[in-house]
Design an enzyme around this catalytic site. Structure first.
Site, PDB file in Angstrom:
ATOM      1  N   TYR A   1     -13.362  -0.041   9.697  1.00 34.78           N
ATOM      2  CA  TYR A   1     -11.928   0.268   9.805  1.00 34.78           C
ATOM      3  C   TYR A   1     -11.425  -0.066  11.211  1.00 34.78           C
ATOM      4  CZ  TYR A   1      -7.821   3.450   9.907  1.00 34.78           C
ATOM      5  OH  TYR A   1      -6.574   4.005  10.018  1.00 34.78           O
TER       6      TYR A   1
ATOM      7  N   GLY B   1       0.832  -1.211   0.000  1.00 27.86           N
ATOM      8  CA  GLY B   1       0.000   0.000   0.000  1.00 27.86           C
ATOM      9  C   GLY B   1       0.854   1.243   0.000  1.00 27.86           C
ATOM     10  N   GLY B   2       1.969   1.168  -0.729  1.00 28.40           N
ATOM     11  CA  GLY B   2       3.016   2.182  -0.624  1.00 28.40           C
ATOM     12  C   GLY B   2       2.690   3.532  -1.235  1.00 28.40           C
ATOM     13  N   LEU B   3       1.591   3.617  -2.012  1.00 24.19           N
ATOM     14  CA  LEU B   3       1.282   4.914  -2.630  1.00 24.19           C
ATOM     15  C   LEU B   3       0.212   5.679  -1.848  1.00 24.19           C
ATOM     16  CD1 LEU B   3       1.440   4.030  -6.439  1.00 24.19           C
ATOM     17  CD2 LEU B   3       3.250   4.872  -4.931  1.00 24.19           C
ATOM     18  N   GLY B   4      -0.041   5.278  -0.620  1.00 24.60           N
ATOM     19  CA  GLY B   4      -0.964   6.034   0.231  1.00 24.60           C
ATOM     20  C   GLY B   4      -0.244   7.230   0.852  1.00 24.60           C
TER      21      GLY B   4
HETATM   22  C1  AKB Z   1      -8.657   8.203   9.592  1.00 18.86           C
HETATM   23  O1  AKB Z   1      -9.081   9.339   9.863  1.00 18.86           O
HETATM   24  O2  AKB Z   1      -9.389   7.275   9.221  1.00 18.86           O
HETATM   25  C2  AKB Z   1      -7.193   7.933   9.787  1.00 18.86           C
HETATM   26  C3  AKB Z   1      -6.919   7.441  11.159  1.00 18.86           C
HETATM   27  C4  AKB Z   1      -6.960   8.361  12.304  1.00 18.86           C
HETATM   28  O3  AKB Z   1      -6.683   6.286  11.340  1.00 18.86           O
HETATM   29  N1  AKB Z   1      -6.443   9.118   9.511  1.00 18.86           N
END
Ligand code: AKB
Length: 328
Positions: A159, A26-29
């Protein structure tokens, strides 16, 4: 003669292997290119391979090795690790908080299935593995001010759920299979020459670009939403430090790291010291606001400071001045 050439072959490969051979997924993040630059300075240009499924810009392609790597393709990833004799892996592929809510099946695939592939390959090939976690790994029932390393973690985003899963799976592989897993929980990261993609803390990067380009900024969080934040150089420094820390220094495998905490109102005030004419309006994005309201306000990183000497360099005024010196 045969023996001599074998010996010289071994001595060459031995001196090369003094440095880790690094792969960054994921190096281009937001973070990969900066991390590659830092690691290449330390370990040599050709010992650090940047990878992604996207096509890099020319300057990135020519600044060091770049390779196509799809973390959902187990064989492709394993082939890269084997062919390049990788010893350290930084796993940056992930969908962030806001964009994850907009595409849960994709976030689940990338953030959870992708992590499983990485963990298996890392365990099988004896890699040192870094996986970033986040303030987003906490939720509304966690203590928010401050948030310690060990407390309730019931995040309400895919997430966050995937990052708690990554923390627990990495630690499980560590204790079960001896995997050298290392993990930092990052705050919102602020950078000048790379953009975040789809996070809740993105406003704190966007404000700089808008202040310079248009003098107008529309903030998608309420003015008093306090979140932990960090300048990218501190974040990358911490990442390298925890990877280089001797195993016996690490009393844990997942650490909070922190530098500062601010609200949009406080950031605006600091930015206006550099761009007094900046006009700010608030147009709250309900999804992002609900996420931010469930996250830590202040992050307790005492364990990182004690165990491996973590220390940040940038507070809010230095962060803002540095951003303007890059962008302005
Ligand atoms: C996000 O806002 O989702 C990220 C994080 C704080 O993990 N920047």
């Amino acid at each position: 003669r045969q023996v001599a050439s074998d010996a010289s072959f071994h001595s060459v490969s031995f001196s090369e292997s003094d440095h880790p051979r690094v792969l960054i997924t994921g190096g281009l993040g937001q973070l990969g290119v900066g991390l590659a630059k830092l690691l290449r300075k330390r370990f040599g240009k050709n010992n650090v391979i940047l990878s992604d499924i996207r096509k890099p810009a020319d300057n990135i392609f020519y600044s060091g090795p770049f390779i196509y790597a799809d973390i959902l393709d187990y064989k492709n990833l394993r082939e890269i690790v084997v062919n390049n004799r990788i010893t350290w892996l930084f796993h940056y592929s992930a969908l962030l908080s806001a964009v994850g809510e907009a595409n849960v099946p994709l976030a689940r695939a990338v953030n959870i299935t992708g992590l499983h592939n990485v963990l298996d390959i890392a365990a099988e090939h004896n890699l040192r593995l870094f996986v970033p976690s986040t303030i987003g790994a906490f939720g509304p029932t966690s203590p928010r001010d401050p948030t310690p390393d060990l407390c309730i973690q019931r995040p309400r985003t895919i997430y966050g759920v995937s990052k708690v899963h990554a923390e627990l799976m990495g630690e499980y592989y560590h204790y079960r299979y001896g995997l050298d897993f290392r993990c930092l929980r990052y705050p919102g990261v602020i950078s000048a020459d790379s953009q975040p993609g789809g996070g809740t803390t993105d406003y704190a990067v966007q404000i700089f670009h808008d202040a310079i380009k248009t003098g107008k900024f529309q903030c998608n969080l309420k003015p008093d939403t306090r979140l932990p934040m960090m300048y990218i150089d501190d974040c990358l420094k911490a990442t390298l430090e925890v990877m280089e820390a001797p195993a016996e220094a690490l009393s844990m495998r997942t650490y909070n790291i922190s530098a500062m905490s601010f609200t949009p109102e406080e950031l605006v005030q600091e930015v206006q010291k550099h761009v007094p004419e900046l006009q700010v309006t608030f147009n709250v994005d309900e999804v992002r606001q609900a996420i931010a309201d469930s996250w830590p306000m202040n992050f307790d990183d005492r364990n990182a400071r004690r165990d491996w000497g973590w220390k940040h360099d940038y507070d809010l005024p230095e962060l803002v001045a540095t951003m303007f010196s890059f962008l302005g």
